[in-house]
Scaffold this motif. Structure first.
Motif, mmCIF file in Angstrom:
data_model
loop_
_atom_site.group_PDB
_atom_site.id
_atom_site.type_symbol
_atom_site.label_atom_id
_atom_site.label_comp_id
_atom_site.label_asym_id
_atom_site.label_seq_id
_atom_site.Cartn_x
_atom_site.Cartn_y
_atom_site.Cartn_z
ATOM 1 N N MET A 1 0.851 -1.063 0.005
ATOM 2 C CA MET A 1 -0.113 -0.029 0.102
ATOM 3 C C MET A 1 0.832 1.335 -0.128
ATOM 4 O O MET A 1 0.432 2.262 -0.592
ATOM 5 N N GLU A 2 2.015 1.135 0.757
ATOM 6 C CA GLU A 2 2.913 2.317 0.737
ATOM 7 C C GLU A 2 3.490 2.906 -0.634
ATOM 8 O O GLU A 2 3.923 3.697 -0.956
ATOM 9 N N GLN A 3 3.666 1.541 -1.385
ATOM 10 C CA GLN A 3 4.337 1.669 -2.780
ATOM 11 C C GLN A 3 3.479 2.483 -3.766
ATOM 12 O O GLN A 3 3.783 2.895 -4.585
ATOM 13 N N ILE A 4 2.215 1.830 -3.599
ATOM 14 C CA ILE A 4 1.452 2.122 -4.853
ATOM 15 C C ILE A 4 0.296 3.512 -4.415
ATOM 16 O O ILE A 4 -0.180 3.543 -3.343
ATOM 17 N N GLU A 5 0.270 4.332 -5.350
ATOM 18 C CA GLU A 5 -0.382 5.490 -5.115
ATOM 19 C C GLU A 5 -1.848 5.287 -4.723
ATOM 20 O O GLU A 5 -2.357 4.671 -5.607
ATOM 21 N N GLU A 6 -2.251 6.188 -3.867
ATOM 22 C CA GLU A 6 -3.636 5.834 -3.634
ATOM 23 C C GLU A 6 -4.694 6.652 -4.479
ATOM 24 O O GLU A 6 -5.640 6.144 -4.975
ATOM 25 N N GLY A 7 -4.312 7.910 -5.052
ATOM 26 C CA GLY A 7 -4.950 8.438 -5.964
ATOM 27 C C GLY A 7 -6.273 8.744 -5.349
ATOM 28 O O GLY A 7 -6.596 9.249 -4.261
ATOM 29 N N ASN A 8 -7.542 8.595 -6.017
ATOM 30 C CA ASN A 8 -8.859 8.857 -5.574
ATOM 31 C C ASN A 8 -9.676 7.558 -5.742
ATOM 32 O O ASN A 8 -10.265 7.362 -6.775
ATOM 33 N N PRO A 9 -9.804 6.704 -4.754
ATOM 34 C CA PRO A 9 -10.128 5.550 -4.931
ATOM 35 C C PRO A 9 -11.847 5.717 -5.200
ATOM 36 O O PRO A 9 -12.460 6.478 -4.870
ATOM 37 N N GLY A 10 -12.116 4.670 -6.065
ATOM 38 C CA GLY A 10 -13.323 4.362 -6.881
ATOM 39 C C GLY A 10 -13.760 5.562 -7.921
ATOM 40 O O GLY A 10 -14.737 5.385 -8.340
ATOM 41 N N LYS A 11 -13.083 6.436 -8.122
ATOM 42 C CA LYS A 11 -13.172 7.553 -8.932
ATOM 43 C C LYS A 11 -12.919 7.218 -10.496
ATOM 44 O O LYS A 11 -11.586 6.621 -10.642
#
Length: 360
Positions: free
Chosen positions: A304-314
């Motif tokens: 999770m720390e490696q993968i960009e969170e972005g805007n989940p579900g958008k």
């Protein structure tokens, strides 16, 4: 030496064996009980694939350095019952437009010519030919304005790329690829109309193909171009740079699993009466990088720390469909024909990352 299937269904000539889609398709044919004769420009380029797949069944290779040469496939078609023509130049950028178009178009015609000639002297020897086209031969790239609304089907054709390439030359960029696929598929159907071969002819028109390749690439830069977006998200690259649209403006994040493409090719050669004269769009999901990030952050919490969170579900529908999009691509015809649904997007993403994990 390759082993022979005890339930051999005959030999398939598969051109361009060392390509991404072709490698997975060869594996699918072998597992289904066919022998595969694959063509390559150089035998050495297919050694790794040959070593990896030979245990599934009878896999052999034929060198054809120049697929545009008259009679190039005359020897290769002897003794085969089916043909899957996948060999064609593939890239997001080309600097020799007319050379690329000529190779794609003439290469397809050379396969057809050799098959037809052999069939005339050996009636009933070849039953079906499946041509690997592309959504590029369906969708006109200039139809991407915000006001444009359309759902593409097999009735649509790319009507602009060939003209654009003629006008712009190498400056046309990705449209060179689109023009080459359009010109090649048109040539296939023209050949069918003019020569009325006794074997069936069908085309497969996939959107961007992703999923696990047949063999692990040696390095990240060797990952197939259309599988790179999933890898990029998993490797922690910015989501804004992991979309195909960020590489070539105007392209749509439409995907289908390479295993579904391979399955469709096998189905095509196995069902000559149903598939003859038909085009089949393979389009499973609208899935931008945000969808990949959401899936991976859930499936691999340790990353999770490696993968960009972005805007989940958008930015995408929960079913990865086209309901909220003005432009859609209808890939249901092949599902109705084969009776098999597409591989779920979540499975495609997870399987791809697990397969490529040594490179992530």
């Amino acid at each position: 030496m390759p082993t022979t299937n005890s339930n051999n269904k005959g030999t398939v000539l598969l051109t361009g064996l060392n390509g991404y889609i072709a490698g997975v398709t060869a594996e699918a044919f072998l597992k289904a009980g066919y022998s595969v004769r694959g063509t390559v420009r150089s035998a050495s380029s297919a050694k790794t694939l040959l070593d990896a797949l030979s245990h599934y069944g009878n896999l052999s290779i034929v060198e054809i350095p120049d697929i545009t040469k008259p009679g190039a496939f005359d020897e290769a078609v002897k003794g085969v019952s089916y043909i899957a023509h996948l060999a064609s130049p593939v890239s997001f950028s080309f600097d020799d437009p007319q050379g690329v178009i000529n190779t794609a178009k003439t290469g397809a015609l050379r396969v057809l010519e050799s098959a037809h000639k052999h069939q005339l002297s050996h009636p009933g020897s070849i039953t079906s030919l499946v041509f690997m086209s592309s959504i590029a031969a369906v969708r006109s790239p200039n139809n991407s304005s915000p006001e444009f609304t359309h759902t593409y089907t097999e009735k649509d054709w790319n009507t602009t790329s060939e003209t654009t390439v003629q006008e712009k030359g190498s400056a046309a960029g990705f449209e060179v690829y689109q023009a080459s696929k359009t010109a090649a598929e048109k040539a296939v159907w023209d050949f069918r109309t003019q020569n009325n071969p006794s074997f069936s002819i069908s085309s497969i028109n996939p959107v961007f193909v992703t999923g696990p390749p047949a063999i692990l690439p040696h390095s990240p830069d060797k990952i197939p171009q259309t599988a790179q977006p999933i890898y990029a998200v998993a490797a922690g690259h910015p989501l804004s740079k992991a979309s195909v649209g960020s590489i070539v403006p105007g392209l749509i994040d439409a995907y289908v699993d390479v295993r579904d493409v391979a399955r469709a090719v096998v189905w095509g050669v196995e069902h000559p009466k149903e598939s003859d004269g038909e085009r089949y769009i393979l389009s499973a999901w609208y899935a931008p990088p945000q969808s990949v990030a959401d899936i991976l952050r859930k499936e691999f919490p340790e990353k999770m720390e490696q993968i960009e969170e972005g805007n989940p579900g958008k930015g995408y529908d929960s079913d990865y469909g086209w309901k909220s999009r003005k432009v859609g691509i209808d890939g249901t015809k092949v599902v109705k024909a084969t009776g098999v649904e597409y591989i779920p997007w979540e499975k495609t993403v997870v399987d791809t990352v697990r397969f490529l994990e040594p490179l992530v």
